[in-house]
Design a protein around this motif. Structure first.
Motif, PDB file in Angstrom:
ATOM      1  N   SER A  21       0.819  -1.312   0.176  1.00 52.40           N
ATOM      2  CA  SER A  21       0.086   0.028  -0.061  1.00 52.40           C
ATOM      3  C   SER A  21       0.952   1.274  -0.091  1.00 52.40           C
ATOM      4  O   SER A  21       2.073   1.382   0.357  1.00 52.40           O
ATOM      5  N   ALA A  22       0.506   2.310  -0.261  1.00 52.16           N
ATOM      6  CA  ALA A  22       0.963   3.705  -0.469  1.00 52.16           C
ATOM      7  C   ALA A  22       0.179   4.680   0.278  1.00 52.16           C
ATOM      8  O   ALA A  22      -0.981   4.754   0.206  1.00 52.16           O
ATOM      9  N   ARG A  23       0.935   5.297   1.094  1.00 47.10           N
ATOM     10  CA  ARG A  23       0.207   6.473   1.810  1.00 47.10           C
ATOM     11  C   ARG A  23       1.331   7.823   1.486  1.00 47.10           C
ATOM     12  O   ARG A  23       2.412   7.686   1.653  1.00 47.10           O
ATOM     13  N   ARG A  24       0.453   9.018   1.329  1.00 47.18           N
ATOM     14  CA  ARG A  24       1.074  10.169   0.938  1.00 47.18           C
ATOM     15  C   ARG A  24       1.974  10.519   2.386  1.00 47.18           C
ATOM     16  O   ARG A  24       1.470  10.504   3.444  1.00 47.18           O
ATOM     17  N   MET A  25       3.125  11.084   2.153  1.00 49.00           N
ATOM     18  CA  MET A  25       4.085  11.774   3.194  1.00 49.00           C
ATOM     19  C   MET A  25       4.853  12.719   2.854  1.00 49.00           C
ATOM     20  O   MET A  25       5.620  12.338   1.803  1.00 49.00           O
ATOM     21  N   PHE A  26       5.149  13.700   3.190  1.00 47.76           N
ATOM     22  CA  PHE A  26       5.861  14.588   3.351  1.00 47.76           C
ATOM     23  C   PHE A  26       6.447  15.020   1.534  1.00 47.76           C
ATOM     24  O   PHE A  26       7.411  15.050   1.186  1.00 47.76           O
ATOM     25  N   GLY A  27       5.336  15.035   1.057  1.00 49.98           N
ATOM     26  CA  GLY A  27       5.389  15.505  -0.480  1.00 49.98           C
ATOM     27  C   GLY A  27       5.884  14.206  -1.421  1.00 49.98           C
ATOM     28  O   GLY A  27       6.063  14.385  -2.553  1.00 49.98           O
ATOM     29  N   GLY A  28       6.020  13.109  -0.996  1.00 46.70           N
ATOM     30  CA  GLY A  28       6.007  11.831  -1.556  1.00 46.70           C
ATOM     31  C   GLY A  28       5.172  10.694  -0.892  1.00 46.70           C
ATOM     32  O   GLY A  28       3.987  10.956  -0.587  1.00 46.70           O
ATOM     33  N   HIS A  29       5.560   9.616  -1.183  1.00 47.28           N
ATOM     34  CA  HIS A  29       4.818   8.427  -0.548  1.00 47.28           C
ATOM     35  C   HIS A  29       5.479   7.488   0.289  1.00 47.28           C
ATOM     36  O   HIS A  29       6.552   7.050  -0.096  1.00 47.28           O
TER      37      HIS A  29
ATOM     38  N   ALA B 102      14.804  -5.239   6.787  1.00 47.71           N
ATOM     39  CA  ALA B 102      15.381  -4.006   7.619  1.00 47.71           C
ATOM     40  C   ALA B 102      14.381  -3.310   8.324  1.00 47.71           C
ATOM     41  O   ALA B 102      14.782  -2.964   9.462  1.00 47.71           O
ATOM     42  N   ALA B 103      13.204  -3.110   7.663  1.00 44.46           N
ATOM     43  CA  ALA B 103      12.224  -2.457   8.515  1.00 44.46           C
ATOM     44  C   ALA B 103      11.593  -3.153   9.497  1.00 44.46           C
ATOM     45  O   ALA B 103      11.439  -2.732  10.620  1.00 44.46           O
ATOM     46  N   LEU B 104      11.765  -4.619   9.427  1.00 43.69           N
ATOM     47  CA  LEU B 104      11.190  -5.346  10.336  1.00 43.69           C
ATOM     48  C   LEU B 104      12.118  -5.420  11.767  1.00 43.69           C
ATOM     49  O   LEU B 104      11.931  -5.464  12.901  1.00 43.69           O
ATOM     50  N   ARG B 105      13.634  -5.778  11.425  1.00 46.70           N
ATOM     51  CA  ARG B 105      14.421  -5.429  12.626  1.00 46.70           C
ATOM     52  C   ARG B 105      14.528  -4.335  13.298  1.00 46.70           C
ATOM     53  O   ARG B 105      14.653  -4.333  14.249  1.00 46.70           O
ATOM     54  N   GLY B 106      14.279  -3.105  12.438  1.00 44.12           N
ATOM     55  CA  GLY B 106      14.101  -1.888  13.268  1.00 44.12           C
ATOM     56  C   GLY B 106      13.015  -1.781  14.182  1.00 44.12           C
ATOM     57  O   GLY B 106      13.120  -1.366  15.138  1.00 44.12           O
ATOM     58  N   HIS B 107      11.869  -2.382  13.636  1.00 44.23           N
ATOM     59  CA  HIS B 107      10.759  -2.357  14.241  1.00 44.23           C
ATOM     60  C   HIS B 107      10.802  -3.322  15.682  1.00 44.23           C
ATOM     61  O   HIS B 107      10.540  -2.616  16.741  1.00 44.23           O
ATOM     62  N   LEU B 108      11.309  -4.377  15.376  1.00 44.61           N
ATOM     63  CA  LEU B 108      11.606  -5.324  16.426  1.00 44.61           C
ATOM     64  C   LEU B 108      12.573  -4.705  17.503  1.00 44.61           C
ATOM     65  O   LEU B 108      12.449  -4.757  18.711  1.00 44.61           O
ATOM     66  N   ALA B 109      13.665  -4.105  17.212  1.00 45.57           N
ATOM     67  CA  ALA B 109      14.639  -3.345  17.952  1.00 45.57           C
ATOM     68  C   ALA B 109      14.115  -2.366  18.811  1.00 45.57           C
ATOM     69  O   ALA B 109      14.143  -2.207  20.224  1.00 45.57           O
ATOM     70  N   LYS B 110      13.140  -1.479  18.194  1.00 43.06           N
ATOM     71  CA  LYS B 110      12.499  -0.571  18.955  1.00 43.06           C
ATOM     72  C   LYS B 110      11.461  -1.169  20.135  1.00 43.06           C
ATOM     73  O   LYS B 110      11.443  -0.692  21.065  1.00 43.06           O
ATOM     74  N   ALA B 111      10.967  -2.145  19.757  1.00 48.69           N
ATOM     75  CA  ALA B 111       9.880  -2.931  20.462  1.00 48.69           C
ATOM     76  C   ALA B 111      10.615  -3.210  21.742  1.00 48.69           C
ATOM     77  O   ALA B 111      10.298  -3.300  22.901  1.00 48.69           O
ATOM     78  N   GLN B 112      11.664  -3.988  21.399  1.00 48.41           N
ATOM     79  CA  GLN B 112      12.725  -4.573  22.556  1.00 48.41           C
ATOM     80  C   GLN B 112      13.190  -3.372  23.419  1.00 48.41           C
ATOM     81  O   GLN B 112      13.033  -3.555  24.776  1.00 48.41           O
ATOM     82  N   ALA B 113      13.687  -2.213  22.818  1.00 49.65           N
ATOM     83  CA  ALA B 113      13.929  -1.085  23.800  1.00 49.65           C
ATOM     84  C   ALA B 113      12.944  -0.606  24.524  1.00 49.65           C
ATOM     85  O   ALA B 113      13.190  -0.372  25.774  1.00 49.65           O
ATOM     86  N   ARG B 114      11.580  -0.620  24.075  1.00 48.86           N
ATOM     87  CA  ARG B 114      10.511   0.012  24.884  1.00 48.86           C
ATOM     88  C   ARG B 114      10.136  -1.042  26.136  1.00 48.86           C
ATOM     89  O   ARG B 114       9.837  -0.647  27.235  1.00 48.86           O
ATOM     90  N   GLU B 115      10.497  -2.447  25.744  1.00 48.14           N
ATOM     91  CA  GLU B 115      10.208  -3.364  26.717  1.00 48.14           C
ATOM     92  C   GLU B 115      11.210  -3.184  27.933  1.00 48.14           C
ATOM     93  O   GLU B 115      11.057  -3.689  29.110  1.00 48.14           O
TER      94      GLU B 115
ATOM     95  N   HIS C 162       4.201  -2.672   3.401  1.00 51.15           N
ATOM     96  CA  HIS C 162       4.019  -4.365   3.396  1.00 51.15           C
ATOM     97  C   HIS C 162       3.751  -4.783   4.698  1.00 51.15           C
ATOM     98  O   HIS C 162       4.467  -4.458   5.831  1.00 51.15           O
ATOM     99  N   GLU C 163       2.507  -5.393   4.917  1.00 52.84           N
ATOM    100  CA  GLU C 163       2.089  -5.970   6.407  1.00 52.84           C
ATOM    101  C   GLU C 163       2.317  -4.818   7.576  1.00 52.84           C
ATOM    102  O   GLU C 163       2.784  -5.164   8.347  1.00 52.84           O
ATOM    103  N   GLY C 164       2.032  -3.654   7.291  1.00 47.65           N
ATOM    104  CA  GLY C 164       2.021  -2.662   8.408  1.00 47.65           C
ATOM    105  C   GLY C 164       3.161  -2.119   8.413  1.00 47.65           C
ATOM    106  O   GLY C 164       3.509  -1.045   9.249  1.00 47.65           O
ATOM    107  N   LEU C 165       4.299  -2.270   7.778  1.00 49.39           N
ATOM    108  CA  LEU C 165       5.603  -1.578   8.028  1.00 49.39           C
ATOM    109  C   LEU C 165       6.117  -1.014   6.808  1.00 49.39           C
ATOM    110  O   LEU C 165       5.834  -1.562   5.483  1.00 49.39           O
ATOM    111  N   MET C 166       6.702   0.381   6.668  1.00 51.33           N
ATOM    112  CA  MET C 166       7.189   1.123   5.725  1.00 51.33           C
ATOM    113  C   MET C 166       8.522   0.573   5.489  1.00 51.33           C
ATOM    114  O   MET C 166       9.573   0.586   6.390  1.00 51.33           O
ATOM    115  N   PHE C 167       8.576   0.247   4.109  1.00 49.86           N
ATOM    116  CA  PHE C 167       9.995  -0.459   3.779  1.00 49.86           C
ATOM    117  C   PHE C 167      10.338   0.435   2.485  1.00 49.86           C
ATOM    118  O   PHE C 167      11.732   0.176   2.149  1.00 49.86           O
TER     119      PHE C 167
END
Length: 131
Positions: A19-27, A101-114, A31-36
Motif C-alpha cells: 500500500s502507498a500513503r502520502r507523506m512529506f511530498g512523496g509516498h 530491514a524495516a522489521l529488524r528496526g521495528h523489533l529493535a524499537k519494541a525490545q527497547a521499549r520493553e 507491506h504488512e504494516g511496515l514502511m519499507f
C-alpha cells in the motif's frame, strides 16, 4: 497519485500487498504494516540498515537526503538499483531485503521499549519526606 506508484506496486506483487500513503511530498510504501520504501520525486528508495547496507554501497547507491537548517540530512532509505525495474524477481528480492530491514528496526524499537518498561518497574520507589 502519479503513475509511478501503481507501477511499483505491480512490480512488487511477488512480495504481497503493497500500500502507498502520502507523506512529506512523496509516498511511503507499506507491506504488512511496515514502511519499507519511499517514493520521492518519482524515485524509489528502499529501507537500509547495517545488515543490507553493503548491497547498496557496492553498487554506489546513495541515501535519500533533504536540506534542514542549512545542512543535508540523510534518511535510512537508499536509491533502488535501476536494474530492478526490468526484472520483477530482482525487484522483489530487493524489496524483501528492505522489508526485513524495516522489521529488524521495528523489533529493535519494541525490545527497547520493553527494556525501558522493565527498568521503570524495578526502580525502588523513594520513601520518606523531601524537605
Amino acid at each position: 497519485m502519479s503513475d509511478f506508484i501503481p507501477f511499483v506496486q505491480e512490480l512488487l506483487e511477488g512480495l504481497g500487498p503493497v500500500s502507498a500513503r502520502r507523506m512529506f511530498g512523496g509516498h511511503g510504501l507499506y507491506h504488512e504494516g511496515l514502511m519499507f520504501a519511499i517514493v520521492m520525486n518519482q524515485q524509489l528508495y528502499l529501507k537500509v540498515d547495517e545488515q543490507n547496507r553493503p548491497d547498496f554501497e557496492v553498487l554506489g547507491l546513495t541515501p535519500f537526503t533533504y536540506p534542514m537548517k542549512g545542512r543535508e540530512v540523510a534518511l535510512s532509505y537508499w536509491s533502488a538499483p535501476d536494474a530492478i525495474f526490468d526484472e520483477p524477481a530482482e525487484a522483489v528480492r530487493w524489496a524483501r531485503s528492505a522489508w526485513d530491514a524495516a522489521l529488524r528496526g521495528h523489533l529493535a524499537k519494541a525490545q527497547a521499549r520493553e527494556r525501558a518498561k522493565a527498568c521503570v518497574k524495578t526502580r525502588p520507589v523513594p520513601t520518606g519526606s523531601v524537605g
